[in-house]
Design an enzyme around this catalytic site. Structure first.
Site, PDB file in Angstrom:
ATOM      1  N   LYS A  56       0.726  -8.077  -2.295  1.00  0.00           N
ATOM      2  CA  LYS A  56      -0.644  -7.699  -2.651  1.00  0.00           C
ATOM      3  C   LYS A  56      -0.605  -6.306  -3.272  1.00  0.00           C
ATOM      4  O   LYS A  56      -0.063  -5.370  -2.690  1.00  0.00           O
ATOM      5  CB  LYS A  56      -1.531  -7.694  -1.405  1.00  0.00           C
ATOM      6  CG  LYS A  56      -2.982  -7.323  -1.711  1.00  0.00           C
ATOM      7  CD  LYS A  56      -3.867  -7.565  -0.505  1.00  0.00           C
ATOM      8  CE  LYS A  56      -3.837  -6.430   0.491  1.00  0.00           C
ATOM      9  NZ  LYS A  56      -4.489  -5.190   0.015  1.00  0.00           N
ATOM     10  N   ARG A  75       1.158  -2.440   7.103  1.00  0.00           N
ATOM     11  CA  ARG A  75       1.918  -1.441   7.849  1.00  0.00           C
ATOM     12  C   ARG A  75       2.903  -1.980   8.877  1.00  0.00           C
ATOM     13  O   ARG A  75       3.907  -1.324   9.136  1.00  0.00           O
ATOM     14  CB  ARG A  75       0.936  -0.440   8.482  1.00  0.00           C
ATOM     15  CG  ARG A  75       0.336   0.495   7.442  1.00  0.00           C
ATOM     16  CD  ARG A  75      -0.907   1.188   7.934  1.00  0.00           C
ATOM     17  NE  ARG A  75      -2.050   0.296   7.999  1.00  0.00           N
ATOM     18  CZ  ARG A  75      -3.295   0.677   8.269  1.00  0.00           C
ATOM     19  NH1 ARG A  75      -3.550   1.939   8.518  1.00  0.00           N
ATOM     20  NH2 ARG A  75      -4.283  -0.196   8.292  1.00  0.00           N
ATOM     21  N   ASP A 102      -5.737  -7.169  -5.411  1.00  0.00           N
ATOM     22  CA  ASP A 102      -6.860  -6.936  -4.489  1.00  0.00           C
ATOM     23  C   ASP A 102      -7.673  -5.728  -4.958  1.00  0.00           C
ATOM     24  O   ASP A 102      -7.408  -4.604  -4.564  1.00  0.00           O
ATOM     25  CB  ASP A 102      -6.259  -6.721  -3.084  1.00  0.00           C
ATOM     26  CG  ASP A 102      -7.227  -6.114  -2.081  1.00  0.00           C
ATOM     27  OD1 ASP A 102      -8.446  -6.354  -2.219  1.00  0.00           O
ATOM     28  OD2 ASP A 102      -6.764  -5.419  -1.156  1.00  0.00           O
ATOM     29  N   LEU A 103      -8.676  -5.992  -5.817  1.00  0.00           N
ATOM     30  CA  LEU A 103      -9.518  -4.889  -6.314  1.00  0.00           C
ATOM     31  C   LEU A 103     -10.939  -4.986  -5.756  1.00  0.00           C
ATOM     32  O   LEU A 103     -11.770  -4.130  -6.046  1.00  0.00           O
ATOM     33  CB  LEU A 103      -9.520  -4.868  -7.848  1.00  0.00           C
ATOM     34  CG  LEU A 103      -8.150  -4.638  -8.493  1.00  0.00           C
ATOM     35  CD1 LEU A 103      -8.256  -4.655 -10.020  1.00  0.00           C
ATOM     36  CD2 LEU A 103      -7.521  -3.327  -8.037  1.00  0.00           C
ATOM     37  N   LYS A 104     -11.221  -6.029  -5.016  1.00  0.00           N
ATOM     38  CA  LYS A 104     -12.513  -6.196  -4.321  1.00  0.00           C
ATOM     39  C   LYS A 104     -13.693  -5.830  -5.216  1.00  0.00           C
ATOM     40  O   LYS A 104     -14.466  -4.912  -4.911  1.00  0.00           O
ATOM     41  CB  LYS A 104     -12.555  -5.342  -3.050  1.00  0.00           C
ATOM     42  CG  LYS A 104     -11.543  -5.721  -1.985  1.00  0.00           C
ATOM     43  CD  LYS A 104     -11.774  -4.936  -0.712  1.00  0.00           C
ATOM     44  CE  LYS A 104     -10.776  -5.257   0.374  1.00  0.00           C
ATOM     45  NZ  LYS A 104      -9.411  -4.818   0.096  1.00  0.00           N
ATOM     46  N   ARG A 125      -1.153  -7.896  13.397  1.00  0.00           N
ATOM     47  CA  ARG A 125      -0.317  -6.947  14.134  1.00  0.00           C
ATOM     48  C   ARG A 125       0.574  -7.699  15.113  1.00  0.00           C
ATOM     49  O   ARG A 125       0.156  -8.713  15.675  1.00  0.00           O
ATOM     50  CB  ARG A 125      -1.198  -5.974  14.947  1.00  0.00           C
ATOM     51  CG  ARG A 125      -2.005  -4.999  14.094  1.00  0.00           C
ATOM     52  CD  ARG A 125      -1.088  -4.005  13.382  1.00  0.00           C
ATOM     53  NE  ARG A 125      -1.795  -2.994  12.608  1.00  0.00           N
ATOM     54  CZ  ARG A 125      -2.217  -3.136  11.348  1.00  0.00           C
ATOM     55  NH1 ARG A 125      -2.026  -4.261  10.701  1.00  0.00           N
ATOM     56  NH2 ARG A 125      -2.825  -2.135  10.730  1.00  0.00           N
ATOM     57  N   THR A 142     -11.982  -6.478   8.043  1.00  0.00           N
ATOM     58  CA  THR A 142     -11.378  -6.561   9.387  1.00  0.00           C
ATOM     59  C   THR A 142     -11.417  -5.217  10.122  1.00  0.00           C
ATOM     60  O   THR A 142     -11.094  -5.143  11.294  1.00  0.00           O
ATOM     61  CB  THR A 142      -9.916  -7.055   9.299  1.00  0.00           C
ATOM     62  OG1 THR A 142      -9.221  -6.237   8.341  1.00  0.00           O
ATOM     63  CG2 THR A 142      -9.841  -8.498   8.873  1.00  0.00           C
ATOM     64  N   ASP A 152     -20.181  -5.490  -8.218  1.00  0.00           N
ATOM     65  CA  ASP A 152     -21.010  -4.807  -9.216  1.00  0.00           C
ATOM     66  C   ASP A 152     -22.028  -5.818  -9.750  1.00  0.00           C
ATOM     67  O   ASP A 152     -22.110  -6.938  -9.220  1.00  0.00           O
ATOM     68  CB  ASP A 152     -20.101  -4.258 -10.337  1.00  0.00           C
ATOM     69  CG  ASP A 152     -20.700  -3.029 -11.024  1.00  0.00           C
ATOM     70  OD1 ASP A 152     -21.933  -3.003 -11.240  1.00  0.00           O
ATOM     71  OD2 ASP A 152     -19.943  -2.106 -11.352  1.00  0.00           O
ATOM     72  N   ILE A 153     -22.755  -5.470 -10.776  1.00  0.00           N
ATOM     73  CA  ILE A 153     -23.707  -6.438 -11.324  1.00  0.00           C
ATOM     74  C   ILE A 153     -22.925  -7.591 -11.960  1.00  0.00           C
ATOM     75  O   ILE A 153     -21.765  -7.406 -12.371  1.00  0.00           O
ATOM     76  CB  ILE A 153     -24.682  -5.799 -12.346  1.00  0.00           C
ATOM     77  CG1 ILE A 153     -23.928  -5.207 -13.534  1.00  0.00           C
ATOM     78  CG2 ILE A 153     -25.560  -4.740 -11.681  1.00  0.00           C
ATOM     79  CD1 ILE A 153     -24.827  -4.833 -14.705  1.00  0.00           C
ATOM     80  N   ASP A 169       0.853  -1.199   0.000  1.00  0.00           N
ATOM     81  CA  ASP A 169       0.000   0.000   0.000  1.00  0.00           C
ATOM     82  C   ASP A 169       0.885   1.244   0.000  1.00  0.00           C
ATOM     83  O   ASP A 169       1.061   1.905   1.024  1.00  0.00           O
ATOM     84  CB  ASP A 169      -0.933  -0.024   1.216  1.00  0.00           C
ATOM     85  CG  ASP A 169      -1.933  -1.165   1.131  1.00  0.00           C
ATOM     86  OD1 ASP A 169      -2.346  -1.518   0.008  1.00  0.00           O
ATOM     87  OD2 ASP A 169      -2.295  -1.728   2.180  1.00  0.00           O
TER      88      ASP A 169
END
Ligand SMILES: O=C(O)c1cc(=O)[nH]c(=O)n1[C@@H]1O[C@H](COP(=O)(O)O)[C@@H](O)[C@H]1O
Length: 238
Positions: A32, A214, A59-61, A184, A122, A64-65, A10
Site C-alpha cells: 500500500k 508497523r 491509498d489516497l482516501k 496487530r 480504525t 471532495d466534490i 508508510d
C-alpha cells in the site's frame, strides 16, 4: 486464491522504502502506497514498485466534490494500480463520480482498478464518533450504513475493522470486499489504532484482505515478522 496481506509502506522517503523492499528478494508482495510517499514522489513511486512486480493499493482516501474526485480518479486510473480508495462520508454521488472517473481513465485493454470506501477509520472509537462526528449509535451501525451506501454506488468494497466484517458479509454478501487495517499480533503495541485484531481473528472472521504496517515495517526483522503475520493470516506453516 490467496487472500492478500497488504503491507503499508508508510516510510518517510524513497531510500527507506527501497531498503525495505530489498529485504524481500524476489518475493512478490501486495503493498500500500499512502499519502506520505505519494505526495513526495508521485507516479514515479508507483512505477518503481510495479516494475518489481508487486501489486499496489494506492491509498489516497479521496474526499471532495463529485467533479473533483471524478477527474482525480481519471488520472489515477492511468497509473496501473490495483486498488484505490475514497471516504464513504463523501456521499453516494461522490462515490459514483469516482467510479465514472476510473472507468473513463482506464486505458483500453487494462482492468479497472478496484475502488473501495473507508467507513469509520480504525483509529476511531464509538465515543469519538458520537461526540466529534455527531453520529449516534454504534460503530457497527455506522460502518454498515456506509457499506450499504458504498455498495449502492457500485463500488467494490470497504475499508473497515475486522470486527465489522461478518455483519457486512451477512447483509451485503461475500463478493463485497472487506479490507481491514488495525492488525496487530497479540503481544503487539497498538499505537494510534483503536479497533484492532490479530491476523488469526481476521482469518476466522472472513476478512478479504488485511493491511499491516508497523507490525512488519517497524519490526527489528521485518522479513521474519512478515512471515509470522502471513502464517497467522493464512493459518499454515510457511
Ligand atoms: O485506508 C486505510 O488503509 C486505512 C484505513 C483505516 O481505517 N485505518 C488505517 O489504519 N488505514 C491505513 O492502514 C495502515 C495501518 O498501519 P499500521 O497501524 O501501522 O498497521 C496505515 O497506512 C493507515 O493509513
Amino acid at each position: 486464491m490467496r487472500k492478500p496481506l497488504i503491507i503499508a509502506l508508510d516510510f518517510p522517503n524513497m531510500e527507506k522504502t527501497k531498503h525495505f523492499l530489498d529485504l524481500f528478494g524476489g518475493e512478490q508482495l501486495v503493498v500500500k502506497v499512502g499519502m506520505e510517499l505519494y505526495y513526495q514522489y508521485g507516479p514515479g513511486i508507483i512505477d518503481y514498485i510495479k516494475e518489481q512486480g508487486h501489486g499496489v493499493f494506492l491509498d489516497l482516501k479521496l474526499h471532495d466534490i463529485p467533479n473533483t474526485v471524478k477527474q482525480a480518479m481519471r488520472g489515477l486510473a492511468g497509473l496501473n494500480v490495483d486498488l484505490v480508495n475514497v471516504h464513504a462520508a463523501g456521499g453516494a454521488n461522490m462515490m459514483e463520480a469516482a467510479l465514472e472517473g476510473l472507468v473513463a481513465g482506464t486505458p483500453a485493454g487494462q482492468e479497472r482498478p478496484r475502488c473501495i470506501a473507508v467507513t469509520q477509520l480504525t483509529s476511531t472509537t464509538k465515543e469519538q464518533m458520537n461526540e466529534e462526528q455527531r453520529i449516534i449509535g454504534s460503530i457497527e451501525e455506522s460502518v454498515l450504513h456506509y457499506a450499504r451506501l458504498t455498495e449502492c454506488a457500485g463500488l467494490d468494497g470497504v475499508v473497515c475493522s475486522t470486527h465489522e466484517v461478518s455483519r457486512i458479509h451477512e447483509r451485503i454478501g461475500k463478493g463485497f470486499l472487506t479490507v481491514t487495517p488495525g492488525i496487530r499480533m497479540a503481544e503487539g503495541e497498538t499505537h494510534d489504532q483503536k479497533r484492532v485484531a490479530t491476523p488469526e481473528q481476521a482469518r476466522r472472521l472472513g476478512t478479504d484482505a488485511i493491511v499491516v504496517g508497523r507490525s512488519i515495517t517497524a519490526a527489528e526483522n521485518p522479513y521474519q515478522s512478515y512471515k509470522k503475520v502471513l502464517e497467522a493470516w493464512e493459518g499454515v506453516k510457511i
